[in-house]
Write an enzyme that holds these catalytic residues in place. Sequence first.
Site, PDB file in Angstrom:
ATOM      1  N   CYS A 162      15.278  28.445  38.012  1.00 26.07           N
ATOM      2  CA  CYS A 162      15.399  27.891  39.365  1.00 26.07           C
ATOM      3  C   CYS A 162      16.164  26.574  39.422  1.00 26.07           C
ATOM      4  O   CYS A 162      16.417  26.059  40.515  1.00 26.07           O
ATOM      5  CB  CYS A 162      14.009  27.698  39.967  1.00 26.07           C
ATOM      6  SG  CYS A 162      12.929  29.109  39.756  1.00 26.07           S
ATOM      7  N   HIS A 294      12.136  20.606  45.905  1.00 25.66           N
ATOM      8  CA  HIS A 294      12.130  21.958  45.340  1.00 25.66           C
ATOM      9  C   HIS A 294      11.244  22.838  46.224  1.00 25.66           C
ATOM     10  O   HIS A 294      11.619  23.949  46.572  1.00 25.66           O
ATOM     11  CB  HIS A 294      11.640  21.922  43.897  1.00 25.66           C
ATOM     12  CG  HIS A 294      11.847  23.211  43.176  1.00 25.66           C
ATOM     13  ND1 HIS A 294      13.089  23.798  43.040  1.00 25.66           N
ATOM     14  CD2 HIS A 294      10.978  24.048  42.554  1.00 25.66           C
ATOM     15  CE1 HIS A 294      12.977  24.923  42.367  1.00 25.66           C
ATOM     16  NE2 HIS A 294      11.705  25.111  42.057  1.00 25.66           N
ATOM     17  N   GLU A 305       5.054  18.153  42.793  1.00 25.63           N
ATOM     18  CA  GLU A 305       6.254  17.471  43.270  1.00 25.63           C
ATOM     19  C   GLU A 305       5.898  16.256  44.117  1.00 25.63           C
ATOM     20  O   GLU A 305       6.485  15.179  43.953  1.00 25.63           O
ATOM     21  CB  GLU A 305       7.133  18.438  44.059  1.00 25.63           C
ATOM     22  CG  GLU A 305       8.457  17.839  44.482  1.00 25.63           C
ATOM     23  CD  GLU A 305       9.458  18.860  44.987  1.00 25.63           C
ATOM     24  OE1 GLU A 305      10.653  18.516  45.073  1.00 25.63           O
ATOM     25  OE2 GLU A 305       9.050  20.010  45.296  1.00 25.63           O
ATOM     26  N   LYS A 326      13.660  25.903  51.688  1.00 27.44           N
ATOM     27  CA  LYS A 326      13.221  27.234  51.254  1.00 27.44           C
ATOM     28  C   LYS A 326      12.355  27.896  52.315  1.00 27.44           C
ATOM     29  O   LYS A 326      12.243  29.128  52.349  1.00 27.44           O
ATOM     30  CB  LYS A 326      12.452  27.144  49.934  1.00 27.44           C
ATOM     31  CG  LYS A 326      13.318  26.861  48.707  1.00 27.44           C
ATOM     32  CD  LYS A 326      12.486  26.872  47.448  1.00 27.44           C
ATOM     33  CE  LYS A 326      13.316  26.613  46.198  1.00 27.44           C
ATOM     34  NZ  LYS A 326      13.813  25.215  46.119  1.00 27.44           N
ATOM     35  N   HIS A 331      13.668  31.278  48.384  1.00 27.92           N
ATOM     36  CA  HIS A 331      13.993  30.712  47.079  1.00 27.92           C
ATOM     37  C   HIS A 331      15.120  31.523  46.455  1.00 27.92           C
ATOM     38  O   HIS A 331      14.914  32.667  46.050  1.00 27.92           O
ATOM     39  CB  HIS A 331      12.745  30.752  46.197  1.00 27.92           C
ATOM     40  CG  HIS A 331      12.850  29.922  44.951  1.00 27.92           C
ATOM     41  ND1 HIS A 331      14.058  29.599  44.368  1.00 27.92           N
ATOM     42  CD2 HIS A 331      11.899  29.354  44.160  1.00 27.92           C
ATOM     43  CE1 HIS A 331      13.841  28.870  43.286  1.00 27.92           C
ATOM     44  NE2 HIS A 331      12.540  28.706  43.141  1.00 27.92           N
ATOM     45  N   PHE A 390      10.945  27.140  36.028  1.00 26.87           N
ATOM     46  CA  PHE A 390      10.134  27.717  34.978  1.00 26.87           C
ATOM     47  C   PHE A 390      10.758  27.330  33.626  1.00 26.87           C
ATOM     48  O   PHE A 390      11.986  27.249  33.488  1.00 26.87           O
ATOM     49  CB  PHE A 390      10.096  29.238  35.092  1.00 26.87           C
ATOM     50  CG  PHE A 390       9.113  29.754  36.106  1.00 26.87           C
ATOM     51  CD1 PHE A 390       8.218  28.911  36.751  1.00 26.87           C
ATOM     52  CD2 PHE A 390       9.059  31.110  36.396  1.00 26.87           C
ATOM     53  CE1 PHE A 390       7.308  29.396  37.671  1.00 26.87           C
ATOM     54  CE2 PHE A 390       8.152  31.623  37.320  1.00 26.87           C
ATOM     55  CZ  PHE A 390       7.272  30.753  37.953  1.00 26.87           C
TER      56      PHE A 390
END
Length: 402
Positions: A162, A294, A305, A326, A331, A390
């Site tokens: 990502c 994010h 976050e 998003k 995403h 990830f």
Amino acid sequence: MRRVVITGAGTINPLGSNVPKTLESMREGRCGIAELDIRDLDRLAIRIGGQILDYHPEDRWNRQQIALYDRYTQFAMIAAEEALQQSGLAFTGDLAARSGVVLGTAGGGLQTSDENYRTVYEEGKNRVHPFVVPKLMNNAAASHISMAHNLKGPSYTVATACASSNHAMGQAFHMVRAGMSDVMITGGSESMLCFGGLKAWEGLRVMSKDACRPFSANRNGMVQGEGAAIFVFEEYDHAKKRGAEILCEVSGFAMTSDAGDIVMPSKQGAARAISGALADGKIDKSHVGYINAHGTGTAANDKTECAAVADVFGHHADELMISSTKSMHGHLIGGTGAVELLACIMALRDGIIAPTIGYEEPDPECALDVVPNESREANVDVVLSNAFAFGGLNAVLALRKH
């Protein structure tokens, strides 16, 4: 160290087929997430996504091109064409030799992989198209952009889940700043909205069945999207000399690794990336007005976050605006940071902060100004774009108003 500016932008994503349409959708807080139109939808538990609808490859490409261009490559080429047209650049001679492409993608030609697994395993055929490998490879989009626009300098693909497009843009920034290139084409593209791609994500049990609601207490997971955004990163004096329109300046970049868990994010890793981008750009944290988060809509990401932002900015965190687009486009995995950079440019150039839509209930662990549901006018001089992937791989870009 040379200055780096953005002189072109292009996109195709669930919010729009180009940059003006995308920014209009972001301003209006429109949602590009809806029920998917893909094969075997009835076999999926997750049936929504940020899909690019009413897109017909045959309207743009001939049969030979379609045989070579996976959907993610098509999106990247469409976005690159718009970006380069805006920049006004033509690549010949020394400029062509010193200009290249760095793109981010996580899955590459996943649509092609999915189709050919069906051909072999489901339909029992023993032969596939001879161009399957060049169509599905992760560097296909970067290679086709380089060929289409005569870009003969450093060209490659970054795959960090990502954070892929933020890592790619950071690498392009470093190349121009260090003098390796005067111009780099960069961004990201992804198209995972196929049966195999969605089935794999279902297995993680992090997907929402109804909506993406970042930072809202009743959020229940992320939603996938698809698309691309591509930018022209150019050395400042080179752009100024030719009278180019400058969208904004890229000031800093940092990347860190959590070195912890393959899927669970780390507050410390995210905070080090944010602090690193500020330090790289010689930016006082009090000057940052907006962060494009994010913001996936999962409890693990959102809380981590927000905690990282609070740690880095201290009391100034209460004055920051932070939103996740998003919630509108989903995403885009390896392409997500690139599309989200458009919201950062809009904040700097137009003074419009894109909202976090779908926000319904405050979460005490996300007690920041998340610009809920409606865009906002604001004068900001410095913005950040966060990407946390990830594998514990973090990448943060800092941009200034020009």
